[in-house]
Every structure is written in structure tokens, then in C-alpha cells.
Write a protein that holds these residues in place. Structure first.
Motif, PDB file in Angstrom:
ATOM      1  N   ALA A   3       0.819  -1.223   0.000  1.00  0.00           N
ATOM      2  CA  ALA A   3       0.000   0.000   0.000  1.00  0.00           C
ATOM      3  C   ALA A   3       0.847   1.264   0.000  1.00  0.00           C
ATOM      4  CB  ALA A   3      -0.924  -0.009   1.211  1.00  0.00           C
ATOM      5  N   ASP A   4       2.076   1.153   0.477  1.00  0.00           N
ATOM      6  CA  ASP A   4       2.924   2.334   0.581  1.00  0.00           C
ATOM      7  C   ASP A   4       3.844   2.510  -0.634  1.00  0.00           C
ATOM      8  OD1 ASP A   4       2.878   4.387   2.341  1.00  0.00           O
ATOM      9  OD2 ASP A   4       4.608   3.735   3.504  1.00  0.00           O
ATOM     10  N   THR A  47       1.189   2.433  -9.311  1.00  0.00           N
ATOM     11  CA  THR A  47       0.550   3.594  -9.931  1.00  0.00           C
ATOM     12  C   THR A  47       1.535   4.386 -10.797  1.00  0.00           C
ATOM     13  OG1 THR A  47      -0.966   3.790  -8.070  1.00  0.00           O
ATOM     14  CG2 THR A  47      -0.706   5.741  -9.464  1.00  0.00           C
ATOM     15  N   ARG A  99      -5.413  16.020  -5.358  1.00  0.00           N
ATOM     16  CA  ARG A  99      -6.632  15.330  -4.917  1.00  0.00           C
ATOM     17  C   ARG A  99      -6.669  13.902  -5.453  1.00  0.00           C
ATOM     18  NH1 ARG A  99     -11.911  14.120  -6.142  1.00  0.00           N
ATOM     19  NH2 ARG A  99     -13.372  14.362  -4.412  1.00  0.00           N
ATOM     20  N   ARG A 102      -4.397  11.903  -3.245  1.00  0.00           N
ATOM     21  CA  ARG A 102      -4.911  11.775  -1.876  1.00  0.00           C
ATOM     22  C   ARG A 102      -6.061  10.764  -1.811  1.00  0.00           C
ATOM     23  NH1 ARG A 102      -0.875  14.325   0.939  1.00  0.00           N
ATOM     24  NH2 ARG A 102      -0.806  16.561   0.555  1.00  0.00           N
ATOM     25  N   VAL A 103      -6.962  10.828  -2.766  1.00  0.00           N
ATOM     26  CA  VAL A 103      -8.112   9.932  -2.779  1.00  0.00           C
ATOM     27  C   VAL A 103      -7.658   8.474  -2.817  1.00  0.00           C
ATOM     28  CG1 VAL A 103     -10.007   9.138  -4.269  1.00  0.00           C
ATOM     29  CG2 VAL A 103      -9.778  11.558  -3.742  1.00  0.00           C
ATOM     30  N   ARG A 104      -6.536   8.229  -3.452  1.00  0.00           N
ATOM     31  CA  ARG A 104      -6.007   6.859  -3.583  1.00  0.00           C
ATOM     32  C   ARG A 104      -5.036   6.494  -2.464  1.00  0.00           C
ATOM     33  NH1 ARG A 104      -7.910   8.991  -7.721  1.00  0.00           N
ATOM     34  NH2 ARG A 104      -8.914   7.768  -9.383  1.00  0.00           N
ATOM     35  N   GLY A 105      -4.866   7.382  -1.514  1.00  0.00           N
ATOM     36  CA  GLY A 105      -4.003   7.104  -0.378  1.00  0.00           C
ATOM     37  C   GLY A 105      -2.524   7.087  -0.714  1.00  0.00           C
ATOM     38  N   ILE A 106      -2.156   7.732  -1.811  1.00  0.00           N
ATOM     39  CA  ILE A 106      -0.753   7.748  -2.237  1.00  0.00           C
ATOM     40  C   ILE A 106      -0.025   8.886  -1.536  1.00  0.00           C
ATOM     41  CG2 ILE A 106       0.807   8.077  -4.208  1.00  0.00           C
ATOM     42  CD1 ILE A 106      -1.454   6.805  -5.940  1.00  0.00           C
ATOM     43  N   ARG A 107       1.021   8.541  -0.794  1.00  0.00           N
ATOM     44  CA  ARG A 107       1.773   9.530  -0.026  1.00  0.00           C
ATOM     45  C   ARG A 107       3.207   9.698  -0.521  1.00  0.00           C
ATOM     46  NH1 ARG A 107       3.222   8.513   4.609  1.00  0.00           N
ATOM     47  NH2 ARG A 107       3.304   6.247   4.421  1.00  0.00           N
ATOM     48  N   LYS A 108       3.645   8.777  -1.384  1.00  0.00           N
ATOM     49  CA  LYS A 108       5.036   8.773  -1.823  1.00  0.00           C
ATOM     50  C   LYS A 108       5.112   8.860  -3.337  1.00  0.00           C
ATOM     51  CE  LYS A 108       6.397   6.135   2.231  1.00  0.00           C
ATOM     52  NZ  LYS A 108       7.048   4.935   2.771  1.00  0.00           N
TER      53      LYS A 108
END
Length: 197
Positions: A3-4, A47, A99, A102-108
Motif C-alpha cells: 500500500a505504501d 501507480t 486530490r 490523496r483519494v487513492r491514499g498515495i503519499r510517496k
């Protein structure tokens, strides 16, 4: 995929950037490195975001409808990959990219493309300021020669190195493609690299 796992952001790899009229550049292997990273991301099911510049200046090679606007064939997006169209160097301005991530929880983010001192640098600065853990892949970016504000001609290598120095440690971490590929294989994000560029 973990996920990360970071998203791969490919900036402005359009046909106009490959034209000899663009001027002297550095890092002739950048396209090959980008293609290798792109394939690795696709294989991992991670992604990918393709960014392209659409100019608002008539006569620009990136004006809508010109061949220069089109993606380079080897790096063209697949139908399921996200495409962002921008009108200024920064890929986050008026594009809803933040956005979307963020909606997909992507932080990196892992950023590659052109040019190092323009769209890559401005996008990486904003990514860092927005709180994304951001890496810029030094050997998967390139720049063009430029005359500095004092009138001194600077080589493409100098422009590239200075742009990376502007980013490193404050807005992003500068890494090499080999490290990125190794970290993708283990689903771990690379710690800061302080190697010579």
C-alpha cells in the motif's frame, strides 16, 4: 503491491522535448532509464501518472494540435494509466493531481522527466511542500543548456546539477534509478542518498 508503494510521476516526456531545436541537453540515457522504471512499475502493478504540457502560447511546439504535444511513443501511457495535462511548469497547479493522489491514499512519489530545472523542479517543490515523500531520480531526468542571470553560459550538466541541489534534502531526496528499482522490488522506500550526482 504494498500500500505504501510510491507513484511514478513521468513529466513532459513529449515529442517536442526530443527535437534538436530544444537545444543542447545532458543525460542522453534518461529516456532509457525512464522506460526501465515505467516497465518496472507496470510489472509491479504500481501507480503511474503521465504529465504533459499543453502550452497557452501560440506557436509553441506544445500548442494543442502540434506533433510536439504528443507523448514519445516508447513512453506513451496505457489506457488505464492516469494522464495529467498542465499549462504551467508545476504539475500540481490547476490539475487536481493532489486530490487524485490523496483519494487513492498515495503519499510517496518518484518523479522523472524533463526538464530538471523547470517542470521537474517546480513539481517536486510543490510535492514536498504538500507533504508527499518525494524522490527525484537524477539519471532519469535531463536539462538543457542555459545562460544564467549574470549572463554566464551554463552547460546542461550544470543546470541539471544545480536544480537537483535546490531540491535535495528540503523538497525531495535525490536518488539513482538503480536504487529505485531495488526498493520497488522490496516495497521499501529508499532513505536519503547523499552520493555524487
Amino acid at each position: 503491491m504494498h500500500a505504501d508503494t510510491p507513484a511514478l510521476i513521468i513529466i513532459d516526456m513529449q515529442q517536442g522535448m526530443a527535437s534538436p531545436t530544444a537545444g543542447p541537453r545532458n543525460n542522453p540515457a534518461a529516456e532509457r532509464q525512464i522506460a526501465t522504471l515505467l516497465q518496472a512499475w507496470r510489472t509491479a502493478g504500481a501507480t503511474v501518472v503521465h504529465v504533459r504540457h499543453i502550452s497557452r502560447t501560440p506557436g509553441s511546439p506544445f500548442w494543442p494540435g502540434q506533433p510536439g504535444v504528443e507523448f514519445q511513443t516508447a513512453l506513451a501511457p496505457l489506457p488505464a494509466e492516469h494522464v495529467v495535462e498542465k499549462n504551467v511548469p508545476d504539475a500540481f497547479i490547476h490539475t487536481a493531481l493532489e486530490r487524485w493522489l490523496r483519494v487513492r491514499g498515495i503519499r510517496k512519489l518518484v518523479i522523472v522527466g524533463v526538464s530538471t530545472n523547470n517542470s521537474v523542479e517546480s513539481s517536486a517543490r510543490t510535492a514536498g511542500n504538500l507533504g508527499f515523500d518525494t524522490q527525484v531520480v537524477a539519471d532519469a531526468c535531463f536539462a538543457f543548456a542555459q545562460v544564467d542571470y549574470a549572463g554566464v553560459p551554463r552547460s546542461a550538466d550544470e543546470v541539471h546539477a544545480m536544480a537537483l541541489a535546490n531540491l535535495n534534502g528540503e523538497y525531495a531526496v535525490i536518488v539513482a534509478s538503480g536504487q529505485v528499482l531495488a526498493s520497488l522490488a522490496t516495497s521499501s522506500f529508499i532513505p536519503p542518498l547523499h552520493a555524487a550526482l
